[in-house]
Scaffold this active site. Structure first.
Site, PDB file in Angstrom:
ATOM      1  N   TYR A  33       0.831  -1.214   0.000  1.00  0.00           N
ATOM      2  CA  TYR A  33       0.000   0.000   0.000  1.00  0.00           C
ATOM      3  C   TYR A  33       0.863   1.260   0.000  1.00  0.00           C
ATOM      4  O   TYR A  33       0.619   2.207  -0.758  1.00  0.00           O
ATOM      5  CB  TYR A  33      -0.910   0.018   1.236  1.00  0.00           C
ATOM      6  CG  TYR A  33      -2.128  -0.864   1.167  1.00  0.00           C
ATOM      7  CD1 TYR A  33      -3.100  -0.683   0.186  1.00  0.00           C
ATOM      8  CD2 TYR A  33      -2.335  -1.882   2.101  1.00  0.00           C
ATOM      9  CE1 TYR A  33      -4.236  -1.484   0.134  1.00  0.00           C
ATOM     10  CE2 TYR A  33      -3.468  -2.689   2.062  1.00  0.00           C
ATOM     11  CZ  TYR A  33      -4.410  -2.484   1.074  1.00  0.00           C
ATOM     12  OH  TYR A  33      -5.530  -3.278   1.023  1.00  0.00           O
ATOM     13  N   PHE A  68       2.466   2.201  -3.458  1.00  0.00           N
ATOM     14  CA  PHE A  68       1.544   2.762  -4.439  1.00  0.00           C
ATOM     15  C   PHE A  68       1.007   4.128  -4.014  1.00  0.00           C
ATOM     16  O   PHE A  68       0.694   4.968  -4.863  1.00  0.00           O
ATOM     17  CB  PHE A  68       0.387   1.797  -4.692  1.00  0.00           C
ATOM     18  CG  PHE A  68       0.809   0.526  -5.384  1.00  0.00           C
ATOM     19  CD1 PHE A  68       1.592   0.563  -6.514  1.00  0.00           C
ATOM     20  CD2 PHE A  68       0.417  -0.711  -4.897  1.00  0.00           C
ATOM     21  CE1 PHE A  68       1.987  -0.596  -7.156  1.00  0.00           C
ATOM     22  CE2 PHE A  68       0.801  -1.880  -5.527  1.00  0.00           C
ATOM     23  CZ  PHE A  68       1.598  -1.827  -6.663  1.00  0.00           C
ATOM     24  N   MET A  70     -17.068  -5.301  -2.162  1.00  0.00           N
ATOM     25  CA  MET A  70     -18.014  -4.437  -2.878  1.00  0.00           C
ATOM     26  C   MET A  70     -19.077  -5.244  -3.615  1.00  0.00           C
ATOM     27  O   MET A  70     -20.190  -4.757  -3.855  1.00  0.00           O
ATOM     28  CB  MET A  70     -17.252  -3.543  -3.872  1.00  0.00           C
ATOM     29  CG  MET A  70     -16.642  -4.284  -5.047  1.00  0.00           C
ATOM     30  SD  MET A  70     -15.641  -3.234  -6.112  1.00  0.00           S
ATOM     31  CE  MET A  70     -14.142  -3.104  -5.152  1.00  0.00           C
ATOM     32  N   GLU A 128      -9.688   2.256  -7.962  1.00  0.00           N
ATOM     33  CA  GLU A 128      -8.351   2.094  -8.550  1.00  0.00           C
ATOM     34  C   GLU A 128      -8.013   0.599  -8.568  1.00  0.00           C
ATOM     35  O   GLU A 128      -7.147   0.126  -7.849  1.00  0.00           O
ATOM     36  CB  GLU A 128      -7.289   2.899  -7.799  1.00  0.00           C
ATOM     37  CG  GLU A 128      -7.222   2.711  -6.308  1.00  0.00           C
ATOM     38  CD  GLU A 128      -6.000   3.406  -5.713  1.00  0.00           C
ATOM     39  OE1 GLU A 128      -4.999   3.583  -6.422  1.00  0.00           O
ATOM     40  OE2 GLU A 128      -6.067   3.769  -4.528  1.00  0.00           O
ATOM     41  N   GLU A 142      -6.448  -7.301 -13.051  1.00  0.00           N
ATOM     42  CA  GLU A 142      -6.717  -7.418 -11.616  1.00  0.00           C
ATOM     43  C   GLU A 142      -8.221  -7.409 -11.349  1.00  0.00           C
ATOM     44  O   GLU A 142      -8.672  -7.068 -10.263  1.00  0.00           O
ATOM     45  CB  GLU A 142      -5.992  -6.319 -10.844  1.00  0.00           C
ATOM     46  CG  GLU A 142      -4.471  -6.487 -10.893  1.00  0.00           C
ATOM     47  CD  GLU A 142      -3.715  -5.481 -10.052  1.00  0.00           C
ATOM     48  OE1 GLU A 142      -4.359  -4.754  -9.258  1.00  0.00           O
ATOM     49  OE2 GLU A 142      -2.477  -5.416 -10.177  1.00  0.00           O
TER      50      GLU A 142
END
Length: 754
Positions: free
Chosen positions: A345, A348, A540, A555, A564
């Protein structure tokens, strides 16, 4: 010594060598070259007049090789670091004369055995004397099978479309005859016979004339370790100094960028008089002031090469960051199936350019979504799906005029540490709530702006203050704030306002990783966003939203756009997007292009199994030759209400430029380009790549068998995106000019888990 200091460059291209003749006093030869500024020598190890068949031992046992020096003359580190062996140039292992052929085989093995004994890092093999070099390659391949660490560098002239005598036994290998030849095809035939051995590399002889740029470009995907520049390839400028043509200069610069070492060969051909030699200019109108005493006959050429190196720009910060990833194969992330670690994390989240583009997209979407007359009353519902640790939440709120406590602290500390000392103010600080007072300085902060007021009674300090305030604009830029100032005789007001849309916002941050959710809660509390942001710990695709979103931000893009599983995730999330809602990104397209990538192919081959040849890798491409322009593969748009399947198929036909010559394809480089909203895009497709963005490296799809593509032959490629209830995978194959197997059939080797 190195050619110069180039910030960030630690590659071997900093070192320059010199080619020498046979010398029986190796210590003197090495000392002369090193003191003359060269870093290593390329030298014969055995007397070139030696022929095994002419040696007699008088019945006393084996004869002693006429070597240049005993291994005791130099230390092991000197042999290893400063000497590259040069195999005798007379050898011809494919000669029709059996005596010559046998002598050549014996000599080759003896010289390489001696070089291995000396612990040399590399030996240079003479170029093949004809296109048919099967016996030469067979002997070299045998040697490679038993060599531990030493590399063998095949010497090849950088030539194309010159006449070649295919069957001549001419000892000088004169290119006379009717056929045309491409020296790259020499190399390709030789390395195929040697099974793409990873310790077989190339040395290029750079001649006075160069092939086309496309032809030269093929070599950047090959394992080129050194380039030999002959003194007769140098031009002479008006002052009598050696220089190179513009094309040669550009080529040398490319070699530097690809970690290729330069070797200078030949004799001094430029009459440079005087007691000293100046560092050499690139062109007639260039000048250099550094004076260097002459020490080596070829020092003028070394100085010129050093000049070309030293005038290169320093490596940008992004490239320095990426150095360790160059040509390093990595398995793509599986963020849907796996939970990312904090370090991933953090890496990025440092990509400022990416989040700046997202901010622009959110800003434009908010302005389009809410008219100015409704800005103060209408609340826009924005959902960040796959929120991670919150960078998109932060980016979205900064676009709506919500200045965080972190931004305020940034301004406060810069004022305290920069402006106060410059104005010679003593520090006296009182802070209460959102209001703070420094001696003669007052701060006020709310969610829309930061106001800084200065009481200045002296005109001199007011002038200093103006300068300091303009400086602080740049210092506080990371806080994403605009700045405005006003000055009077006794005070100054400095206002930091958010790059705001003045729209009201309600944010849902949806994240499935429970560890990242902890960080999200800490962020919201730290920034004071409790009344604005609602954190949802859920996938989600499974979450039932209490209301529908106006804007859906994600993203989820991978190096190939959809690899992905962004389509699958957003298809599951768009059910809680309003019918007229906006998705950021709104579309993305994958691209591929054929590449020569010898290092990548050898790295995949080293695993010795099928699965690794049927796996796509994320890799920072460096030593690759891009053989044809990119072509689009799969496109996805969001929202997608047609319920179209996410499976795809595409056939593509690539045309390699005719002036490139023949080429070998080791696989396909993949990229993506995404439209976030309207004219705001980001991507890594080379022709439209977003500058200074490092979140994505290209993806590489290897071929099990390297594919030779002759000049003018079309390259026909097939790509599939397939799916089942539990996984998504890619399949690929080539059907022209030859046919390859379908790679990764049914996702047997590589897939992305749902």
């Amino acid at each position: 010594m190195p050619l110069g200091q180039r910030p960030g460059d630690k590659s071997e291209s900093r070192y320059c060598g010199v080619e020498t003749e046979f010398h029986d006093d190796m210590p003197h030869l090495l000392t002369e070259s090193l003191s003359g500024g060269f870093d290593f020598i390329v030298a014969p190890l055995i007397d070139p007049s030696y022929r095994p068949s002419c040696m007699t031992n008088g019945g006393s046992g084996s004869s002693v090789l006429p070597v240049a020096a005993s291994d005791l003359i130099l230390s092991p580190s000197q042999w290893s670091s400063h000497v590259v062996g040069k195999i005798s140039s007379w050898i011809d292992l494919d000669s029709d004369d059996e005596k010559v052929r046998l002598d050549s085989e014996i000599t080759l093995k003896q010289e390489i055995a001696w070089a291995s004994h000396l612990s040399l890092q590399a030996c240079i093999l003479p170029p093949p004397r004809r296109a048919s070099c099967g016996n030469y390659a067979k002997c070299v391949n045998q040697i490679l099978q038993s060599t531990n660490n030493m590399q063998l560098w095949l010497r090849v002239p950088l030539q194309k479309s010159e006449p070649m005598d295919d069957g001549s036994a001419n000892a000088n290998s004169d290119f006379s005859g009717g056929s045309m030849f491409d020296s790259w095809e020499w190399w390709n035939s030789f390395r195929l016979l040697c099974e793409h051995h990873s310790q077989l590399c190339v040395v290029l002889d750079i001649l006075s004339s160069l092939p086309s740029n496309n032809s030269v470009g093929r070599w950047f995907g090959e394992p080129v370790r050194a380039a030999v520049i002959y003194t007769n390839s140098f031009l002479t400028n008006a002052r009598g100094y050696p220089c190179l043509s513009k094309r040669h200069q550009k080529l040398i610069t490319e070699f530097f960028n690809h970690s290729v070492q330069i070797v200078i060969s030949g004799s001094l051909l430029h009459d440079i008089s005087g007691e000293s030699i100046k560092a050499l200019p690139a062109n007639d109108d260039d000048s250099h002031l550094e004076v260097i005493p002459p020490r080596h006959a070829l020092r003028p050429y070394l100085d010129y090469v050093a000049y070309l190196y030293q005038r290169m720009d320093p490596l940008p910060e992004q490239e320095r960051f990426e150095l360790g990833y160059r040509d390093f194969l990595q398995s793509p992330l599986q963020p849907l199936m796996d939970n990312l670690e904090a370090q991933t994390y953090e890496t990025f989240e440092k990509d400022i350019v990416k989040y700046s583009q997202y901010q622009r997209a959110v800003c434009k979407a908010l302005i389009d979504r809410v008219p100015d007359e409704n800005a103060s009353t209408k609340i826009t519902v924005l959902m960040v799906v796959g929120a991670g640790r919150g960078p998109l939440v932060r980016a979205s709120l900064q676009e709506t005029g919500h200045i965080s406590k972190t931004a305020f602290d940034s301004v406060y500390h810069v004022v305290r540490l920069v402006i106060l000392p410059s104005l010679e103010f003593s520090e006296y600080t009182t802070r209460f709530g959102m209001h703070c007072v420094l001696h003669s300085i007052s701060f006020y902060y709310n969610s829309n702006y930061i106001l800084v007021s200065f009481i200045v009674k002296h005109a001199r300090k007011l002038a200093l203050l103006k300068t300091a305030l303009y400086l602080i604009i740049d210092l506080c830029r990371p806080a994403k704030l605009n700045a405005s100032t006003s000055f009077c005789n006794c005070y100054a007001v400095f206002c930091f306002a958010a790059e705001e849309t003045a729209r009201k916002l309600k944010v849902y941050a949806v994240e499935k990783n429970p560890n990242a959710v902890i960080t999200l809660h800490s962020l919201v509390k730290l920034e004071g966003w409790e009344d604005i942001v609602t954190i949802i710990s859920s996938d989600m695709r499974c979450w039932n939203a209490p209301e529908k979103a106006d804007i859906l931000v994600s993203e989820l893009l991978g190096s190939f756009g959809d690899n992905e599983l962004s389509p699958e995730c957003l298809d599951g999330a768009q059910r809680f997007l309003k019918a007229d809602g906006i998705s950021i990104p709104s579309s993305y397209t994958s691209f591929i292009q054929p590449v020569t990538a010898t290092k990548l192919y050898n790295d995949v081959k080293s695993h010795k199994d099928l699965a690794h040849f049927e796996t796509a890798y994320v890799v920072k491409l460096h030593r690759v030759a891009r053989l044809a322009p990119c072509q689009p593969v799969f496109t996805f748009t969001h929202p997608e209400y047609s319920k179209k399947s996410n499976e795809r198929y595409k056939k593509l036909c690539f045309e390699i430029p005719s002036d490139s010559g023949s080429a070998v394809v080791h696989g396909f480089a993949g990229y993506f380009d995404a439209t976030l909203y309207k004219d705001v895009h980001l991507g890594i497709e080379p022709s439209t790549a977003t500058p200074n963005m490092f979140s994505w490296f290209p993806i590489f799809f290897p071929l099990r068998t390297p594919l030779f593509v002759a000049t003018g032959s079309p390259l026909e490629v097939h790509f599939w995106r397939c799916s089942s209830t539990s996984k998504v995978w890619y399949e690929w194959c080539v059907t022209s000019p030859t046919t390859s197997p379908v790679h990764n059939s049914n996702g047997r080797s590589y897939w992305v888990g749902l």
